[in-house]
Motif scaffolding. Structure first.
Motif, mmCIF file in Angstrom:
data_model
loop_
_atom_site.group_PDB
_atom_site.id
_atom_site.type_symbol
_atom_site.label_atom_id
_atom_site.label_comp_id
_atom_site.label_asym_id
_atom_site.label_seq_id
_atom_site.Cartn_x
_atom_site.Cartn_y
_atom_site.Cartn_z
ATOM 1 N N LYS A 284 -28.671 103.500 -13.364
ATOM 2 C CA LYS A 284 -29.366 102.245 -13.101
ATOM 3 C C LYS A 284 -30.709 102.449 -12.411
ATOM 4 O O LYS A 284 -31.678 101.767 -12.715
ATOM 5 N N ARG A 325 -27.476 86.345 -13.820
ATOM 6 C CA ARG A 325 -27.416 87.144 -15.048
ATOM 7 C C ARG A 325 -25.950 87.293 -15.434
ATOM 8 O O ARG A 325 -25.119 87.595 -14.570
ATOM 9 N N ASP A 327 -23.140 89.182 -17.719
ATOM 10 C CA ASP A 327 -22.946 90.476 -18.396
ATOM 11 C C ASP A 327 -21.653 90.475 -19.199
ATOM 12 O O ASP A 327 -20.598 90.146 -18.657
ATOM 13 N N ASN A 339 -17.828 90.373 -18.441
ATOM 14 C CA ASN A 339 -17.646 91.344 -17.360
ATOM 15 C C ASN A 339 -17.929 90.693 -16.015
ATOM 16 O O ASN A 339 -17.065 90.609 -15.162
ATOM 17 N N GLU A 340 -19.139 90.210 -15.818
ATOM 18 C CA GLU A 340 -19.451 89.635 -14.510
ATOM 19 C C GLU A 340 -20.689 88.771 -14.572
ATOM 20 O O GLU A 340 -21.430 88.755 -15.565
ATOM 21 N N ASN A 342 -24.033 87.926 -11.976
ATOM 22 C CA ASN A 342 -24.744 88.360 -10.765
ATOM 23 C C ASN A 342 -25.666 87.242 -10.320
ATOM 24 O O ASN A 342 -26.529 86.810 -11.091
HETATM 25 MG MG LIG Z 1 -22.674 95.114 -13.408
#
Ligand SMILES: [Mg+2]
Ligand SMILES: Nc1ncnc2c1ncn2[C@@H]1O[C@H](COP(=O)(O)OP(=O)(O)O)[C@@H](O)[C@H]1O
Length: 383
Positions: A284, A325, A327, A339-340, A342
């Motif tokens: 990242k 955001r 994901d 997934n998640e 943020n």
């Molecule tokens: Mg993530």
């Protein structure tokens, strides 16, 4: 030293210019301190100084709020060096609302220097003590406007367990997982491990309340689970074990609507990682050459629309405001797993959130501007 003439005077400490005064708050106590600094560097560069006067407020790793110089260079990630907020000794005093609205800073001798009023706070903080509702609570108490999600959304979306419970409650597609709390780990580790071992391997072990892949471990074999849980526990005593999902990693940006308008969803962007087992911390932030962001992502129309539908629904069930955001994983058969979300996504110009918006026609400075405008328009108090 006179605050109005000294070298540390933030941009336009003297009132009356007609510009909005924005306090950028960054750094902080979480493991994502450095990332927050890098974000601050980008936002400092992008803010239109004709329209905004900036008060740069750093929070040190120890949690001290200090007035820092308006110097993006000092906050960049450069040659693998992670930046941090240094204790400048200029302690920032945030007014707690009521009759007190003036910000100030206190020097080493205890002398207080006025900073004037701030119209809006931009918390550029990632992780606990920033992205998790704590600073949002402080700002609510202080009757200060701020960018992004409120207390509940920030807190709920920081916790990957609570987040999944909320997503599942409206039928959003969440993968199989189990939670290991601190109590469960201490009382009956074998039972906790057995629950996790019932998942199909590989699994991903992660701290419930972290980000930037800090503490996330991919585990291929059941016998390696215990070490991974201990590693995740170094970051959070509450741990999630998730079944690994095979699929492409796709993310999209959501921007709150103006007034009563619905949230806006960006184009989808895809992350492709090479040379790393998954999208880990190094990939990242330190090995960007091996990470490719493609926005818009090359996806069949129906998959793209499904992701955008999921992103809107996730934003809404989270009670999110301002930005987030979302994901997802896109399996080879085109099915989508969430997934998640943020609530303070990576926000340098190279990060996905701004890239996805750039692909949708909104440039980085325009995005920063829009976020501040949304915050300025938002009423104070319960919404
Ligand atoms: Mg993530
Ligand atoms: N269930 C999963 N299946 C496959 N990969 C995963 C899974 N969970 C996490 N990962 C990988 O780990 C990365 C970080 O995990 P994530 O849950 O997004 O945590 P963070 O909040 O730290 O970004 C993801 O981007 C992905 O590459």
């Amino acid at each position: 030293m006179d605050a109005a003439t000294g070298p540390h005077t933030p941009d336009d400490a003297r009132a009356g210019s007609g510009r909005h005064r924005v306090a950028l708050v960054f750094g902080g106590r979480s493991d994502e301190h450095a990332i927050s600094c890098a974000t601050a560097a980008s936002v400092l560069r992008a803010l239109d100084r004709e329209r905004y006067a900036v008060v740069p407020v750093g929070i040190t790793r120890e949690g001290h709020w200090v007035l820092v110089d308006d110097d993006p260079e000092a906050l960049d990630i450069r040659d693998g060096r992670l930046p941090q907020v240094e204790d400048t000794g200029r302690q920032v005093i945030v007014p707690l609302g009521g009759v007190e609205h003036e910000w100030a800073w206190k020097d080493g001798e205890g002398q207080v220097h006025p900073l004037g009023e701030v119209d809006v706070v931009f918390p550029l903080l990632h992780g606990p003590f920033g992205e998790d509702g704590t600073i949002q609570g402080l700002l609510e108490l202080a009757d200060l406007r701020y960018v992004g999600c409120g207390v509940l959304a920030s807190a709920a979306m920081m916790d990957k367990h609570v987040m999944k419970v909320l997503f599942a409650s409206v039928g959003l597609p969440v993968g199989p997982y189990t939670v290991i709390t601190d109590l469960q780990w201490q009382r009956d580790r074998a039972a906790a491990l057995a629950r996790a071992q019932a998942l199909t391997f590989p699994v991903f072990v992660k701290p419930a309340r972290a980000g930037s892949s800090v503490g996330v471990v991919k585990v291929d074999r059941p016998e390696d689970l215990e070490v991974a849980v201990d590693k995740a526990r170094n970051h959070d005593p509450k741990v999630l074990v998730e079944q690994g999902i095979t699929g492409r990693e796709v993310e999209c940006g959501v921007l709150g609507g103006r007034g009563t308008e619905p949230p806006r969803v960006s184009e989808c962007g895809e992350i492709t990682v090479s040379g790393h087992d998954f999208y880990d911390f190094e990939a990242k932030y330190l090995d960007e050459a091996n990470v490719q962001i493609t926005a818009p992502a090359d996806l069949p129309d129906e998959v793209r629309e499904e992701i955008r539908r999921i992103a809107t629904a996730a934003f809404e069930v989270a009670d999110a405001e301002g930005l987030a955001r979302v994901d997802v994983f896109v399996a080879p058969d085109g099915s989508v797993v969430l997934n998640e979300i943020n609530t303070m996504p990576g926000f340098t110009p190279y990060s996905m959130y701004p890239q996805a918006w750039a692909a949708s026609g909104l440039s980085y400075p325009e995005l920063v501007d829009e976020l501040i405008t949304l915050a300025l328009e938002r009423p104070l108090g319960l919404r």
